[in-house]
Structures are given as structure tokens and as C-alpha cells.
Design a protein around this motif. Structure first.
Motif, PDB file in Angstrom:
ATOM      1  N   ASP A  50       0.888  -1.249  -0.027  1.00  0.00           N
ATOM      2  CA  ASP A  50       0.011  -0.129  -0.090  1.00  0.00           C
ATOM      3  C   ASP A  50       0.869   1.139   0.160  1.00  0.00           C
ATOM      4  O   ASP A  50       0.536   2.293  -0.680  1.00  0.00           O
ATOM      5  N   GLN A  51       2.221   1.270   0.884  1.00  0.00           N
ATOM      6  CA  GLN A  51       2.824   2.449   0.888  1.00  0.00           C
ATOM      7  C   GLN A  51       3.527   2.509  -0.541  1.00  0.00           C
ATOM      8  O   GLN A  51       3.469   3.821  -0.705  1.00  0.00           O
ATOM      9  N   ILE A  52       4.087   1.398  -1.086  1.00  0.00           N
ATOM     10  CA  ILE A  52       4.327   1.812  -2.536  1.00  0.00           C
ATOM     11  C   ILE A  52       3.470   2.254  -3.493  1.00  0.00           C
ATOM     12  O   ILE A  52       4.174   3.044  -4.371  1.00  0.00           O
ATOM     13  N   ILE A  53       2.427   1.643  -3.385  1.00  0.00           N
ATOM     14  CA  ILE A  53       1.355   2.124  -4.682  1.00  0.00           C
ATOM     15  C   ILE A  53       1.089   3.641  -4.284  1.00  0.00           C
ATOM     16  O   ILE A  53       0.991   4.415  -5.111  1.00  0.00           O
ATOM     17  N   SER A  54       1.085   4.045  -3.011  1.00  0.00           N
ATOM     18  CA  SER A  54       0.807   5.433  -2.461  1.00  0.00           C
ATOM     19  C   SER A  54       1.783   6.439  -2.939  1.00  0.00           C
ATOM     20  O   SER A  54       1.698   7.391  -3.697  1.00  0.00           O
ATOM     21  N   GLU A  58       1.938   9.258  -5.925  1.00  0.00           N
ATOM     22  CA  GLU A  58       2.322  10.455  -5.623  1.00  0.00           C
ATOM     23  C   GLU A  58       3.320  11.045  -6.762  1.00  0.00           C
ATOM     24  O   GLU A  58       3.374  12.298  -7.105  1.00  0.00           O
ATOM     25  N   MET A  59       4.099  10.111  -6.931  1.00  0.00           N
ATOM     26  CA  MET A  59       5.301  10.756  -7.900  1.00  0.00           C
ATOM     27  C   MET A  59       4.782  10.909  -9.387  1.00  0.00           C
ATOM     28  O   MET A  59       5.017  11.533  -9.769  1.00  0.00           O
ATOM     29  N   ASP A  64       3.203  14.667 -13.433  1.00  0.00           N
ATOM     30  CA  ASP A  64       2.181  15.640 -14.161  1.00  0.00           C
ATOM     31  C   ASP A  64       2.406  17.063 -14.108  1.00  0.00           C
ATOM     32  O   ASP A  64       2.130  17.855 -14.881  1.00  0.00           O
ATOM     33  N   ASP A  65       2.401  17.573 -12.866  1.00  0.00           N
ATOM     34  CA  ASP A  65       2.536  18.928 -12.414  1.00  0.00           C
ATOM     35  C   ASP A  65       3.861  19.510 -13.141  1.00  0.00           C
ATOM     36  O   ASP A  65       3.904  20.737 -13.682  1.00  0.00           O
ATOM     37  N   LEU A  66       4.949  18.665 -13.136  1.00  0.00           N
ATOM     38  CA  LEU A  66       6.003  19.205 -13.620  1.00  0.00           C
ATOM     39  C   LEU A  66       6.147  19.239 -15.156  1.00  0.00           C
ATOM     40  O   LEU A  66       6.317  20.202 -15.762  1.00  0.00           O
ATOM     41  N   GLU A  67       5.273  18.379 -15.721  1.00  0.00           N
ATOM     42  CA  GLU A  67       4.989  18.543 -17.278  1.00  0.00           C
ATOM     43  C   GLU A  67       4.081  19.768 -17.629  1.00  0.00           C
ATOM     44  O   GLU A  67       4.406  20.433 -18.491  1.00  0.00           O
ATOM     45  N   ARG A  68       3.101  19.917 -16.612  1.00  0.00           N
ATOM     46  CA  ARG A  68       2.369  21.046 -17.061  1.00  0.00           C
ATOM     47  C   ARG A  68       3.127  22.529 -16.752  1.00  0.00           C
ATOM     48  O   ARG A  68       3.197  23.479 -17.660  1.00  0.00           O
ATOM     49  N   ASN A  69       4.008  22.513 -15.628  1.00  0.00           N
ATOM     50  CA  ASN A  69       4.788  23.641 -15.531  1.00  0.00           C
ATOM     51  C   ASN A  69       5.606  23.794 -16.588  1.00  0.00           C
ATOM     52  O   ASN A  69       6.090  24.973 -17.055  1.00  0.00           O
TER      53      ASN A  69
END
Length: 84
Positions: A50-54, A58-59, A64-69
Motif C-alpha cells: 500500500d505504501q509503495i502504491i501510494s 504521488e510521484m 504531471d505537475d512538472l510537465e504542466r509547468n
């Protein structure tokens, strides 16, 4: 049967699991001990999964945010002039 409570520590990089040495009096007690041990392992693996999937989710969000920026910066910079 011996005490089968475990001491689980997770200090980031290392995990220590301490279980009392079983002293089964018969096959049934040994079976119970092994069953409990397997259940504890399954719970720990599920937690780690569960921690790995989370963290992967998050990554993905960060990427996605980096690509948008980057796209926004490229738009603000304007079109590149081709070299002649």
C-alpha cells in the motif's frame, strides 16, 4: 505455546522483526504458531504494498505537475526561431 507477539520496528531503511522462539507442545500449537506468523507477514507485506502504491501515485502526480509547468514555461517563452 510460547509467546508469539512480535516487536515490529520500521525506522525507514531497516525493519527488525523479533519473535519469541516457539516451544510448541504438539502439532496443533506449531500449526497455530506458523499460521499466526504467516498472517503477520501477510499484513506487513500488504502495508508495504500500500505504501509503495501510494508513493507511485504521488510521484505520478508530481510528474504531471512538472510537465504542466514546463508546458507553461514554454508557452510564456514564445515560439523558437529556427536557426538559419
Amino acid at each position: 505455546m510460547a509467546d508469539t507477539r512480535g516487536d515490529l520496528r520500521d525506522d525507514g531503511a531497516e525493519m527488525a522483526v523479533t519473535l519469541a522462539t516457539p516451544d510448541p507442545k504438539n502439532v496443533q500449537e506449531l500449526t497455530q504458531y506458523v499460521t499466526l506468523l504467516l498472517q503477520q507477514m501477510q499484513e506487513r507485506f500488504q502495508t508495504m504494498s500500500d505504501q509503495i502504491i501510494s508513493r507511485i501515485d504521488e510521484m505520478g502526480t508530481r510528474i504531471d505537475d512538472l510537465e504542466r509547468n514546463i508546458a507553461d514555461l514554454m508557452t510564456q517563452a514564445g515560439p523558437e526561431e529556427p536557426d538559419k
